[in-house]
Structures are given as structure tokens and as C-alpha cells.
Design a protein around this motif. Structure first.
Motif, PDB file in Angstrom:
ATOM      1  N   ARG A   1      14.165  21.114   7.606  1.00 40.00           N
ATOM      2  CA  ARG A   1      14.309  20.501   6.468  1.00 40.00           C
ATOM      3  C   ARG A   1      15.121  21.205   5.477  1.00 40.00           C
ATOM      4  N   ILE A   2      16.378  20.917   5.140  1.00 37.10           N
ATOM      5  CA  ILE A   2      17.336  21.882   4.408  1.00 37.10           C
ATOM      6  C   ILE A   2      17.183  21.202   3.025  1.00 37.10           C
ATOM      7  N   ALA A   3      16.991  22.142   2.072  1.00 38.67           N
ATOM      8  CA  ALA A   3      16.978  21.975   0.595  1.00 38.67           C
ATOM      9  C   ALA A   3      18.301  22.481   0.115  1.00 38.67           C
ATOM     10  N   PRO A   4      18.951  21.597  -0.837  1.00 36.93           N
ATOM     11  CA  PRO A   4      20.335  22.219  -1.358  1.00 36.93           C
ATOM     12  C   PRO A   4      19.978  23.329  -2.023  1.00 36.93           C
ATOM     13  N   VAL A   5      21.159  24.283  -2.274  1.00 39.79           N
ATOM     14  CA  VAL A   5      20.974  25.401  -2.964  1.00 39.79           C
ATOM     15  C   VAL A   5      21.277  24.837  -4.607  1.00 39.79           C
ATOM     16  N   ALA A   6      20.520  25.406  -5.359  1.00 39.98           N
ATOM     17  CA  ALA A   6      20.512  24.959  -6.766  1.00 39.98           C
ATOM     18  C   ALA A   6      21.903  25.330  -7.315  1.00 39.98           C
ATOM     19  N   ASP A   7      22.658  24.396  -8.003  1.00 42.41           N
ATOM     20  CA  ASP A   7      23.997  24.388  -8.663  1.00 42.41           C
ATOM     21  C   ASP A   7      23.548  24.304 -10.002  1.00 42.41           C
ATOM     22  N   PRO A   8      23.673  25.186 -10.836  1.00 40.49           N
ATOM     23  CA  PRO A   8      23.433  25.010 -12.217  1.00 40.49           C
ATOM     24  C   PRO A   8      24.441  24.001 -13.098  1.00 40.49           C
ATOM     25  N   ALA A   9      25.581  24.058 -12.495  1.00 41.85           N
ATOM     26  CA  ALA A   9      27.010  23.389 -13.116  1.00 41.85           C
ATOM     27  C   ALA A   9      26.885  21.871 -12.646  1.00 41.85           C
ATOM     28  N   ALA A  10      26.154  21.575 -11.685  1.00 36.56           N
ATOM     29  CA  ALA A  10      26.084  20.184 -11.146  1.00 36.56           C
ATOM     30  C   ALA A  10      25.099  19.311 -11.960  1.00 36.56           C
TER      31      ALA A  10
ATOM     32  N   GLU B   1      18.648  16.576   0.148  1.00 40.70           N
ATOM     33  CA  GLU B   1      18.069  17.158   1.272  1.00 40.70           C
ATOM     34  C   GLU B   1      18.623  16.697   2.350  1.00 40.70           C
ATOM     35  N   ARG B   2      18.653  17.709   3.468  1.00 34.01           N
ATOM     36  CA  ARG B   2      18.940  17.081   4.679  1.00 34.01           C
ATOM     37  C   ARG B   2      17.935  17.611   5.909  1.00 34.01           C
ATOM     38  N   LEU B   3      17.974  16.902   6.891  1.00 37.71           N
ATOM     39  CA  LEU B   3      17.243  16.890   7.948  1.00 37.71           C
ATOM     40  C   LEU B   3      17.935  17.099   9.283  1.00 37.71           C
ATOM     41  N   ILE B   4      17.907  18.241   9.780  1.00 34.95           N
ATOM     42  CA  ILE B   4      18.679  18.365  10.864  1.00 34.95           C
ATOM     43  C   ILE B   4      17.896  18.790  12.177  1.00 34.95           C
ATOM     44  N   PRO B   5      18.205  17.951  13.430  1.00 36.16           N
ATOM     45  CA  PRO B   5      16.986  18.239  14.677  1.00 36.16           C
ATOM     46  C   PRO B   5      17.368  19.704  15.096  1.00 36.16           C
ATOM     47  N   PHE B   6      16.457  20.308  15.410  1.00 35.13           N
ATOM     48  CA  PHE B   6      16.697  21.627  15.759  1.00 35.13           C
ATOM     49  C   PHE B   6      16.591  21.861  17.347  1.00 35.13           C
ATOM     50  N   VAL B   7      17.842  21.499  17.806  1.00 34.42           N
ATOM     51  CA  VAL B   7      18.331  21.115  18.961  1.00 34.42           C
ATOM     52  C   VAL B   7      19.708  21.903  19.318  1.00 34.42           C
ATOM     53  N   ALA B   8      19.714  22.463  20.665  1.00 28.89           N
ATOM     54  CA  ALA B   8      21.242  23.075  20.805  1.00 28.89           C
ATOM     55  C   ALA B   8      22.465  22.526  20.529  1.00 28.89           C
ATOM     56  N   GLN B   9      22.366  21.095  20.536  1.00 24.89           N
ATOM     57  CA  GLN B   9      23.629  20.166  20.273  1.00 24.89           C
ATOM     58  C   GLN B   9      24.097  20.354  18.823  1.00 24.89           C
ATOM     59  N   PHE B  10      22.922  20.691  17.957  1.00 24.18           N
ATOM     60  CA  PHE B  10      23.371  20.795  16.679  1.00 24.18           C
ATOM     61  C   PHE B  10      23.322  22.450  15.937  1.00 24.18           C
ATOM     62  N   VAL B  11      22.215  23.132  16.396  1.00 16.16           N
ATOM     63  CA  VAL B  11      21.843  24.489  15.950  1.00 16.16           C
ATOM     64  C   VAL B  11      22.653  25.353  17.142  1.00 16.16           C
ATOM     65  N   ILE B  12      23.651  25.910  16.477  1.00 11.61           N
ATOM     66  CA  ILE B  12      24.775  26.660  17.075  1.00 11.61           C
ATOM     67  C   ILE B  12      24.287  28.318  17.525  1.00 11.61           C
ATOM     68  N   LYS B  13      23.710  28.621  15.917  1.00 11.30           N
ATOM     69  CA  LYS B  13      23.207  30.293  16.225  1.00 11.30           C
ATOM     70  C   LYS B  13      22.111  30.467  15.081  1.00 11.30           C
ATOM     71  N   VAL B  14      21.213  31.164  15.337  1.00  9.18           N
ATOM     72  CA  VAL B  14      20.190  31.450  14.528  1.00  9.18           C
ATOM     73  C   VAL B  14      20.341  33.195  14.470  1.00  9.18           C
ATOM     74  N   ASP B  15      20.705  33.599  13.361  1.00  8.90           N
ATOM     75  CA  ASP B  15      20.662  34.975  13.117  1.00  8.90           C
ATOM     76  C   ASP B  15      19.744  35.498  12.122  1.00  8.90           C
ATOM     77  N   LYS B  16      18.551  36.004  12.578  1.00  9.75           N
ATOM     78  CA  LYS B  16      17.483  36.068  11.675  1.00  9.75           C
ATOM     79  C   LYS B  16      17.962  37.508  10.822  1.00  9.75           C
ATOM     80  N   ALA B  17      18.653  38.407  11.607  1.00 10.25           N
ATOM     81  CA  ALA B  17      18.887  39.646  10.714  1.00 10.25           C
ATOM     82  C   ALA B  17      19.862  39.438   9.431  1.00 10.25           C
ATOM     83  N   ALA B  18      20.667  38.513   9.515  1.00  9.98           N
ATOM     84  CA  ALA B  18      21.629  37.828   8.690  1.00  9.98           C
ATOM     85  C   ALA B  18      21.035  36.811   7.803  1.00  9.98           C
TER      86      ALA B  18
END
Length: 144
Positions: A99-108, A116-133
Motif C-alpha cells: 500500500r503506497i502512500a504518495p509523498v506529500a507535495d506542499p505545492a500541490a 494511494e497505490r496498491l501494488i501486488p508484491f510479486v516478481a512481475q511488478f517488484v523488480i528489486k528491494v534494497d533495504k540498505a538504500a
């Protein structure tokens, strides 16, 4: 959670209880706890948060993640566009969903606020998870 032998409950106050038996029943977890005798004692725990120390979590493989590790990560698409941050995770049964919340844009103004976006956590859509970054890269357009 099924293999952890001690759970922490926050009701009526924070305390630990040893698990005698636990199993999945439908989509629920059913447990018998030592020291909780009878229906009234079990009902008293209704609504309590169940906590397990992180040190008791099972070790995951390189391509597995705990939901708690994904919350707060920034999500960007293959074009480098920021989609927002992971606000929460949910499951629809077969898969987990970001469940992706948009980053607040004070100018908008309110009319331009990103959805808000809902993205399935599956390999077809999730390319890379970089916890360090603190970044998740997805194959997902701004207009999806």
C-alpha cells in the motif's frame, strides 16, 4: 509465529505467555496458551496485540522479507519516478500487496493530490528491494 514458543500480550498489561499448541484454522491462528484456563480467560485477551521479539523470527532467504521491513521504504518505478512510500502491507490471499502512500507535495492543491497505490508484491511488478538504500523498484507506471 507458529514456531515461536512465547508470545507477548499487551492486555491487560504487557506480559509473556508460553504457547502450548498453535495451528492455522481457516485464515486465523488458534492457540492454546499456558496459564489461560477457560473461556473467560481467553475472552479477556480478545483485542490484545500479540508481539514476538525480532530475535525469535525465523531466518529468511535472500528473496523473502518481513512486512515490517518494507514499511517506510520509498517506491520508485523503472523510469526513476517516485510513487511514494510503503504505508502498509495487506494480503488478498494468494499474494501480499504494497500500500503506497504518495509523498506529500506542499505545492500541490487537493485536486492534484496523487492517489494511494496498491501494488501486488510479486516478481512481475517488484523488480528489486534494497533495504540498505530504503528503496523498492517496481515496474509500475504513474498512470496505473
Amino acid at each position: 509465529m507458529l514456531s515461536v514458543k512465547t508470545w507477548w500480550f499487551d492486555k491487560p498489561s504487557l506480559r509473556d505467555l508460553d504457547v502450548k499448541q498453535v495451528k492455522l484454522h481457516g485464515g486465523d491462528v488458534v492457540a492454546q496458551l499456558l496459564g489461560v484456563v477457560g473461556r473467560d480467560a481467553a475472552e479477556a485477551l480478545k483485542g490484545a496485540a500479540v508481539q514476538v521479539p525480532r530475535s525469535h523470527f525465523p531466518t529468511l532467504s535472500a528473496d523473502e522479507f518481513y512486512w515490517s521491513d518494507l514499511i517506510g521504504l520509498t517506491v520508485q518505478n523503472l523510469q526513476g519516478e517516485c510513487l511514494g512510500q510503503v504505508a502498509d502491507m495487506m494480503s488478498n490471499g494468494p499474494q501480499s500487496i504494497l500500500r503506497i502512500a504518495p509523498v506529500a507535495d506542499p505545492a500541490a492543491d487537493a485536486a492534484e493530490k496523487a492517489p494511494e497505490r496498491l501494488i501486488p508484491f510479486v516478481a512481475q511488478f517488484v523488480i528489486k528491494v534494497d533495504k540498505a538504500a530504503a528503496m523498492i523498484t517496481v515496474d509500475w507506471g504513474l498512470d496505473y
